[in-house]
Every structure is written in C-alpha cells, then in structure tokens.
Motif scaffolding. Structure first.
Motif, PDB file in Angstrom:
ATOM      1  N   GLY A  79     -18.700  72.631  82.131  1.00  0.00           N
ATOM      2  CA  GLY A  79     -18.481  71.354  82.447  1.00  0.00           C
ATOM      3  C   GLY A  79     -19.036  70.500  81.538  1.00  0.00           C
ATOM      4  O   GLY A  79     -19.202  69.171  81.617  1.00  0.00           O
ATOM      5  N   SER A  80     -18.771  70.946  80.116  1.00  0.00           N
ATOM      6  CA  SER A  80     -19.030  69.713  78.955  1.00  0.00           C
ATOM      7  C   SER A  80     -18.297  70.290  77.785  1.00  0.00           C
ATOM      8  O   SER A  80     -18.064  71.613  77.712  1.00  0.00           O
ATOM      9  N   GLY A  81     -18.092  69.318  76.977  1.00  0.00           N
ATOM     10  CA  GLY A  81     -17.468  69.757  75.619  1.00  0.00           C
ATOM     11  C   GLY A  81     -16.714  68.471  75.288  1.00  0.00           C
ATOM     12  O   GLY A  81     -16.593  67.471  76.058  1.00  0.00           O
ATOM     13  N   PRO A  82     -15.997  68.436  74.180  1.00  0.00           N
ATOM     14  CA  PRO A  82     -15.431  67.249  73.477  1.00  0.00           C
ATOM     15  C   PRO A  82     -14.355  66.670  74.470  1.00  0.00           C
ATOM     16  O   PRO A  82     -14.201  65.515  74.794  1.00  0.00           O
ATOM     17  N   CYS A  83     -13.602  67.568  74.998  1.00  0.00           N
ATOM     18  CA  CYS A  83     -12.375  67.143  75.853  1.00  0.00           C
ATOM     19  C   CYS A  83     -12.909  66.724  77.115  1.00  0.00           C
ATOM     20  O   CYS A  83     -12.204  65.634  77.672  1.00  0.00           O
ATOM     21  N   VAL A  84     -13.802  67.394  77.527  1.00  0.00           N
ATOM     22  CA  VAL A  84     -14.146  66.947  79.023  1.00  0.00           C
ATOM     23  C   VAL A  84     -15.021  65.428  78.746  1.00  0.00           C
ATOM     24  O   VAL A  84     -14.636  64.573  79.484  1.00  0.00           O
ATOM     25  N   GLU A  85     -15.617  65.359  77.658  1.00  0.00           N
ATOM     26  CA  GLU A  85     -16.259  63.924  77.438  1.00  0.00           C
ATOM     27  C   GLU A  85     -15.296  62.892  77.294  1.00  0.00           C
ATOM     28  O   GLU A  85     -15.542  61.657  77.572  1.00  0.00           O
ATOM     29  N   CYS A  86     -14.247  63.258  76.566  1.00  0.00           N
ATOM     30  CA  CYS A  86     -13.224  62.362  76.368  1.00  0.00           C
ATOM     31  C   CYS A  86     -12.585  61.802  77.829  1.00  0.00           C
ATOM     32  O   CYS A  86     -12.086  60.709  77.872  1.00  0.00           O
ATOM     33  N   TYR A  87     -12.309  62.801  78.433  1.00  0.00           N
ATOM     34  CA  TYR A  87     -11.780  62.581  79.811  1.00  0.00           C
ATOM     35  C   TYR A  87     -12.706  61.559  80.498  1.00  0.00           C
ATOM     36  O   TYR A  87     -12.299  60.745  81.441  1.00  0.00           O
ATOM     37  N   VAL A  93     -13.030  61.677  71.191  1.00  0.00           N
ATOM     38  CA  VAL A  93     -14.330  62.039  70.706  1.00  0.00           C
ATOM     39  C   VAL A  93     -14.104  63.023  69.416  1.00  0.00           C
ATOM     40  O   VAL A  93     -13.134  63.749  69.506  1.00  0.00           O
ATOM     41  N   VAL A  94     -14.878  62.757  68.501  1.00  0.00           N
ATOM     42  CA  VAL A  94     -14.512  63.422  67.149  1.00  0.00           C
ATOM     43  C   VAL A  94     -15.829  64.329  66.908  1.00  0.00           C
ATOM     44  O   VAL A  94     -16.930  63.809  67.029  1.00  0.00           O
ATOM     45  N   VAL A  95     -15.595  65.550  66.690  1.00  0.00           N
ATOM     46  CA  VAL A  95     -16.573  66.406  66.059  1.00  0.00           C
ATOM     47  C   VAL A  95     -15.973  67.103  64.544  1.00  0.00           C
ATOM     48  O   VAL A  95     -15.276  67.732  64.611  1.00  0.00           O
ATOM     49  N   GLU A  96     -16.626  66.481  63.607  1.00  0.00           N
ATOM     50  CA  GLU A  96     -16.320  66.743  62.324  1.00  0.00           C
ATOM     51  C   GLU A  96     -16.580  68.185  62.025  1.00  0.00           C
ATOM     52  O   GLU A  96     -15.936  68.977  61.148  1.00  0.00           O
ATOM     53  N   ASP A  97     -17.795  68.693  62.444  1.00  0.00           N
ATOM     54  CA  ASP A  97     -18.396  69.904  62.279  1.00  0.00           C
ATOM     55  C   ASP A  97     -18.791  70.618  63.298  1.00  0.00           C
ATOM     56  O   ASP A  97     -20.003  70.118  63.548  1.00  0.00           O
ATOM     57  N   ILE A  98     -18.107  71.510  64.145  1.00  0.00           N
ATOM     58  CA  ILE A  98     -18.571  71.892  65.144  1.00  0.00           C
ATOM     59  C   ILE A  98     -19.878  72.966  64.860  1.00  0.00           C
ATOM     60  O   ILE A  98     -20.786  72.665  65.950  1.00  0.00           O
ATOM     61  N   ALA A  99     -20.091  73.512  63.859  1.00  0.00           N
ATOM     62  CA  ALA A  99     -21.332  74.266  63.489  1.00  0.00           C
ATOM     63  C   ALA A  99     -22.559  73.368  63.519  1.00  0.00           C
ATOM     64  O   ALA A  99     -23.560  73.913  63.993  1.00  0.00           O
ATOM     65  N   SER A 100     -22.241  72.107  63.317  1.00  0.00           N
ATOM     66  CA  SER A 100     -23.493  71.130  63.421  1.00  0.00           C
ATOM     67  C   SER A 100     -23.920  70.701  64.860  1.00  0.00           C
ATOM     68  O   SER A 100     -25.064  69.923  64.982  1.00  0.00           O
ATOM     69  N   LEU A 101     -23.243  70.961  65.859  1.00  0.00           N
ATOM     70  CA  LEU A 101     -23.558  70.682  67.345  1.00  0.00           C
ATOM     71  C   LEU A 101     -24.778  71.834  67.762  1.00  0.00           C
ATOM     72  O   LEU A 101     -24.762  72.900  68.176  1.00  0.00           O
ATOM     73  N   VAL A 110     -20.193  77.683  70.422  1.00  0.00           N
ATOM     74  CA  VAL A 110     -20.213  79.151  70.384  1.00  0.00           C
ATOM     75  C   VAL A 110     -18.786  79.709  70.617  1.00  0.00           C
ATOM     76  O   VAL A 110     -18.262  80.393  69.561  1.00  0.00           O
ATOM     77  N   ALA A 111     -17.855  79.229  71.502  1.00  0.00           N
ATOM     78  CA  ALA A 111     -16.723  79.738  71.984  1.00  0.00           C
ATOM     79  C   ALA A 111     -15.841  79.206  70.788  1.00  0.00           C
ATOM     80  O   ALA A 111     -15.149  80.090  70.231  1.00  0.00           O
ATOM     81  N   ALA A 112     -15.823  77.790  70.346  1.00  0.00           N
ATOM     82  CA  ALA A 112     -14.903  77.324  69.090  1.00  0.00           C
ATOM     83  C   ALA A 112     -15.141  78.234  67.856  1.00  0.00           C
ATOM     84  O   ALA A 112     -13.974  78.475  67.250  1.00  0.00           O
ATOM     85  N   LEU A 113     -16.193  78.270  67.523  1.00  0.00           N
ATOM     86  CA  LEU A 113     -16.713  79.011  66.363  1.00  0.00           C
ATOM     87  C   LEU A 113     -16.225  80.499  66.298  1.00  0.00           C
ATOM     88  O   LEU A 113     -15.764  80.976  65.328  1.00  0.00           O
TER      89      LEU A 113
END
Length: 237
Positions: A79-87, A93-101, A110-113
């Motif tokens: 129920g959350s994430g960059p694409c969900v937030e964008c919608y 919504v830009v995340v330049e470094d997913i590891a920094s989240l 965790v899934a993306a990495l």
C-alpha cells in the motif's frame, strides 16, 4: 551500419505510436510497446504501468520484465511506494538512491534492491485533472533522470493515458470507469494465459508473454482473445 540519433529514435517512437492510435488498436499491446519504448529511449532498466480500477485500487497493467512487475506488485501489497505515492498525489516522485530509504517504504526498498534496482522515477498518468495511474521507471544505478528524460517519460505516460481512455470517449465518469475496468479484466486474463503457457511449454513468464504477443500480432488478433483461447485450451503456444 546505419546509426540513428536519440532525437530520431524518440521521434520515430512517437510517430509509430501516433499511427497506432488512429486505427483500431489493441490497447494492452500498445501499453507494452510504450513501456518498452521507455526503456529503449530513457536511462532506465525497466518500466511498469499501474492503473487504478473504478474503486481506486491500483493494479499492474504493463511491465517490461517480471522483476519490475514483482516490485510493482509488492508496492501494491504494502500500500505504499514511489508509484503509489505518485498516483495519490498526482505529481512525479523521484528516488535517486533506493538504498537510502530507511524507515520509509521499507518493503519497496527491500524488494527493489533484491531485483537489482537502485533508483526509480514515477510519473503520473493524468486526464482532465484526474490521476488514473502511474508509470515507474527503474534504474540499475543510483541517480536522477535528466530533465530531458523526465519530459519524454511524462510524454509517454500521457500517450498511455490517451491509449487507455480514447480521448473522444471521455465524456462521463461511467464511460471512463468502463474503459478502465475492461483493460484491467483483460490484464487478468493475460496473466492466466502466461501461466498456462509457462507450465505447458516449460518456459519462464517473460518467454510465455513473448509467445502470446507474437502469435496475436502474427495472426492479427488482440491479446485478450488470444489469451482466452490459451485458457480454453483451443490454442497451444
């Protein structure tokens, strides 16, 4: 060997898409072509489209790979994430470094990495002030897209929106919802057909979709009808 510039490739992609839109077209095949064009034209390793159903629930409609689809699905489950937030916000919504989240969108991180993605740029799919979905562009390196890539990505998302809703039919909310639900129902059927092909032919899901799509194109059929034949066991691929 003839080489083409990036500008020529961008122009050719939009000309091809525009030519498709003026005829009777398969909207799901068009959307898959759009996400594939996004990866080809932009600094992205994978792309996926999320579309909202009439109740506002997001679903994956098209993706360039099973790994990007997995990340999109996990966003929806959490129920959350960059694409969900964008919608939800209707803004990129830009995340330049997913590891920094850290402490934010942990399941998405965790899934993306785990799939080798280190950055994501989500752009909204909008029509007449209404956000109907989002397109996620995933990168295998950290960093933001260039302003030019952002503009092209948004333009592709806009074309996807036009392809789904068909501009001339956007008159009443009921018409819009009917179009969205039809596309979502077709996607479910195609996922089922991919599973059948993968099981019977002993191939992975990406190869299964490739076979389904190639047959539909070669025989001038839409993906929905071809998938139905696979599920009904009247077609083996």
């Amino acid at each position: 060997m003839v080489t083409t510039s990036r500008a020529e490739r961008v122009s050719a992609a939009f000309v091809k898409i525009t030519n498709t839109l003026v005829a009777d077209y398969d909207v799901l095949d068009l959307l898959h072509a759009l996400v594939e064009a996004s990866v080809d034209l932009l600094d992205a390793a994978a792309a996926g489209l999320l579309l909202a159903d009439p109740h506002g629930e997001l679903q994956v409609l098209a993706s360039t790979s099973e790994r990007s689809q997995l990340v999109e699905i996990l966003q929806l489950q959490a129920g959350s994430g960059p694409c969900v937030e964008c919608y939800r916000t209707g803004t990129p919504v830009v995340v330049e470094d997913i590891a920094s989240l850290t402490g934010q969108w942990d399941e998405f991180r965790v899934a993306a990495l785990s799939q080798g993605f280190h950055s994501v740029h989500a752009v909204p799919m909008r029509v007449q002030g209404r956000t109907i979905g989002a397109m996620g562009l995933f990168g295998e390196r950290s960093g933001a897209l260039t302003p030019e890539d952002v503009a092209i990505g948004q333009a592709l998302a806009d074309v996807a929106t036009i392809g789904i809703l068909q501009e001339r039919t956007i008159r009443e909310s009921a018409v819009v919802n009917e179009q969205l639900q039809r596309a979502l129902n077709s996607r479910v059927l195609i996922e089922q057909a991919k599973g059948v092909i993968a099981y019977t032919a002993g191939v992975n899901m990406e190869e299964a979709f490739g076979r389904l799509r190639s047959f539909a194109r070669a025989n001038n059929q839409n993906l929905h009808d071809t998938a139905a034949r696979v599920i009904n066991r009247t077609l083996t691929l």
